[in-house]
Scaffold this active site. Structure first.
Site, PDB file in Angstrom:
ATOM      1  N   ASP A 206       7.579 -24.271   1.896  1.00  0.00           N
ATOM      2  CA  ASP A 206       8.086 -23.834   3.841  1.00  0.00           C
ATOM      3  C   ASP A 206       7.777 -23.725   4.652  1.00  0.00           C
ATOM      4  O   ASP A 206       5.929 -23.261   4.360  1.00  0.00           O
ATOM      5  CB  ASP A 206       9.912 -23.153   3.436  1.00  0.00           C
ATOM      6  CG  ASP A 206      10.245 -23.230   4.833  1.00  0.00           C
ATOM      7  OD1 ASP A 206      11.275 -23.649   4.865  1.00  0.00           O
ATOM      8  OD2 ASP A 206      10.206 -22.387   6.266  1.00  0.00           O
TER       9      ASP A 206
ATOM     10  N   HIS B 184      26.721 -39.993   0.456  1.00  0.00           N
ATOM     11  CA  HIS B 184      26.701 -38.528   1.135  1.00  0.00           C
ATOM     12  C   HIS B 184      27.297 -37.513   1.098  1.00  0.00           C
ATOM     13  O   HIS B 184      28.444 -37.102   2.626  1.00  0.00           O
ATOM     14  CB  HIS B 184      25.601 -38.672   2.876  1.00  0.00           C
ATOM     15  CG  HIS B 184      26.075 -38.240   3.690  1.00  0.00           C
ATOM     16  ND1 HIS B 184      24.604 -38.770   4.989  1.00  0.00           N
ATOM     17  CD2 HIS B 184      25.691 -36.549   4.028  1.00  0.00           C
ATOM     18  CE1 HIS B 184      23.929 -37.461   5.289  1.00  0.00           C
ATOM     19  NE2 HIS B 184      24.638 -36.046   4.422  1.00  0.00           N
ATOM     20  N   ILE B 185      28.231 -36.834  -0.013  1.00  0.00           N
ATOM     21  CA  ILE B 185      28.895 -36.106   0.009  1.00  0.00           C
ATOM     22  C   ILE B 185      28.447 -34.436  -0.154  1.00  0.00           C
ATOM     23  O   ILE B 185      29.230 -34.125  -0.319  1.00  0.00           O
ATOM     24  CB  ILE B 185      30.073 -36.328  -1.298  1.00  0.00           C
ATOM     25  CG1 ILE B 185      29.443 -36.409  -2.808  1.00  0.00           C
ATOM     26  CG2 ILE B 185      30.806 -37.769  -0.424  1.00  0.00           C
ATOM     27  CD1 ILE B 185      30.286 -36.896  -3.413  1.00  0.00           C
ATOM     28  N   GLY B 186      27.274 -34.343  -0.389  1.00  0.00           N
ATOM     29  CA  GLY B 186      27.030 -33.361  -0.698  1.00  0.00           C
ATOM     30  C   GLY B 186      27.905 -32.056  -0.250  1.00  0.00           C
ATOM     31  O   GLY B 186      27.296 -31.227  -0.656  1.00  0.00           O
ATOM     32  N   GLY B 187      27.884 -32.097   1.003  1.00  0.00           N
ATOM     33  CA  GLY B 187      28.261 -30.798   1.940  1.00  0.00           C
ATOM     34  C   GLY B 187      29.978 -30.880   2.250  1.00  0.00           C
ATOM     35  O   GLY B 187      30.187 -30.483   3.365  1.00  0.00           O
TER      36      GLY B 187
ATOM     37  N   GLU C  25      23.671 -45.414   6.421  1.00  0.00           N
ATOM     38  CA  GLU C  25      24.494 -45.075   5.875  1.00  0.00           C
ATOM     39  C   GLU C  25      25.922 -45.949   6.505  1.00  0.00           C
ATOM     40  O   GLU C  25      25.751 -46.186   6.998  1.00  0.00           O
ATOM     41  CB  GLU C  25      24.761 -44.240   5.367  1.00  0.00           C
ATOM     42  CG  GLU C  25      23.808 -42.879   5.124  1.00  0.00           C
ATOM     43  CD  GLU C  25      23.612 -41.898   5.048  1.00  0.00           C
ATOM     44  OE1 GLU C  25      25.084 -40.877   5.612  1.00  0.00           O
ATOM     45  OE2 GLU C  25      23.240 -40.711   4.143  1.00  0.00           O
TER      46      GLU C  25
END
Length: 306
Positions: free
Chosen positions: A172, A280-283, A262
């Site tokens: 990081d 794009h369904i992670g969240g 997208e």
């Protein structure tokens, strides 16, 4: 005041519909699920005093066409789609809460890891085509996992991985040595993370420093038995380079939830047997959608002292 919601996920959620109607008169919801081009977005929000946005791009040009806009409340966590400098210049407030969907995204990343490890994705697809493949993969437990980006989601994934006893390599831009020490994490360079990990998962923003961070050179440095996961943002992984790497067994596989464009249009890429691709369904777990929506509403309530 005129409140406009651009996000289809927010707009179609019954609980969020009920909640926003408690506090704001006749809010405009994107219940038809429209994916706005810039001109359409401007037309949709040009008279708004407040907007709740998801992934829609709020550029300086958009702001210039919205003279009454006072606050943008974020449905989600990434702010890369909002021109923050332009908002400051125009005195438009930003409502945002970091990490509100972190568990949803972290669970998905862990799910991808288990699918790769135990060969669930490949054998399921093969069985649907009458192929009886008894290859059960490997156990995730004890493997080397690399995490690029130790923000809210990266830390949540560390928590979820603890029962698996994995060796976790981390990288990081922020010094977090105490956190690393407390959680038995090995701080290392990005180069070493990619070179030595069995699975690499990325949890960074998409900006000038991370654009095309994973390219052909990085993919070639990975073990050919390794997997890479991106549940963060499109553009972090060079999709053309990834396509080539998957087609030529440079790495074993990849899981992608976010794309440069997208929805993505490269059908040959999406159909690769060693690519898990999700829209794009992670969240977007039910709990996360509601938490993100409630957070966005709370920011508007706070701004208007409701």
């Amino acid at each position: 005041m005129k409140v406009v919601v651009t996000s289809p996920s927010f707009s179609k959620n019954k609980k969020l519909q009920s909640e926003i109607n408690k506090y704001f008169l006749n809010p405009i919801l994107n219940s038809d699920g429209i994916k706005f081009h810039q001109s359409e977005l401007i037309e949709y929000i040009k008279e708004a005093d407040a907007v709740i946005v998801g992934l829609e791009s709020i550029s300086e040009d958009v702001l210039n066409k919205c003279p009454d806009l006072k606050i943008i409340s974020k449905f989600g966590v990434g702010l890369n789609n909002i021109d923050l400098d332009a908002c400051r210049k125009k005195n438009v407030s930003i409502g945002w809460t970091g990490g509100v969907n972190k568990l949803s995204v972290a669970e998905m990343a862990l799910g991808f890891m288990l699918m790769f490890a135990r060969n669930l994705y490949t054998t399921s697809n093969e069985l649907k085509n009458d192929i009886w493949n008894k290859s059960g993969g490997f156990q995730l437990s004890g493997k080397t996992v690399g995490i690029i980006g130790l923000g809210y989601t990266g830390k949540e994934l560390v928590r979820l991985l603890k029962p698996f006893g994995c060796k976790i390599l981390v990288n990081d831009i922020i010094n977090q040595d105490l956190y690393y020490s407390e959680n038995n994490l090995q701080k290392t360079s990005k180069e070493e993370v990619f070179k030595t990990s069995d699975l690499v998962t990325i949890h960074t923003p998409h900006n000038n420093t991370t654009n095309n961070m994973v390219d052909a050179k990085v993919l070639k440095s990975m073990k050919n038995s390794a997997y890479i996961i991106n549940t963060a943002r499109g553009g972090i992984i060079n999709e053309k380079d990834l396509k080539h790497a998957l087609q030529n067994n440079v790495i074993a596989g990849a899981a992608i939830d976010a794309y440069i464009k997208e929805p993505p249009t490269d059908r040959d890429f999406l159909k690769l047997p060693n690519l898990i691709c999700t829209p794009h369904i992670g969240g977007n777990a039910k709990e996360a959608v509601e938490a993100m929506g409630m957070s966005a509403i709370e920011h508007l309530k706070k701004y208007y002292n409701l």
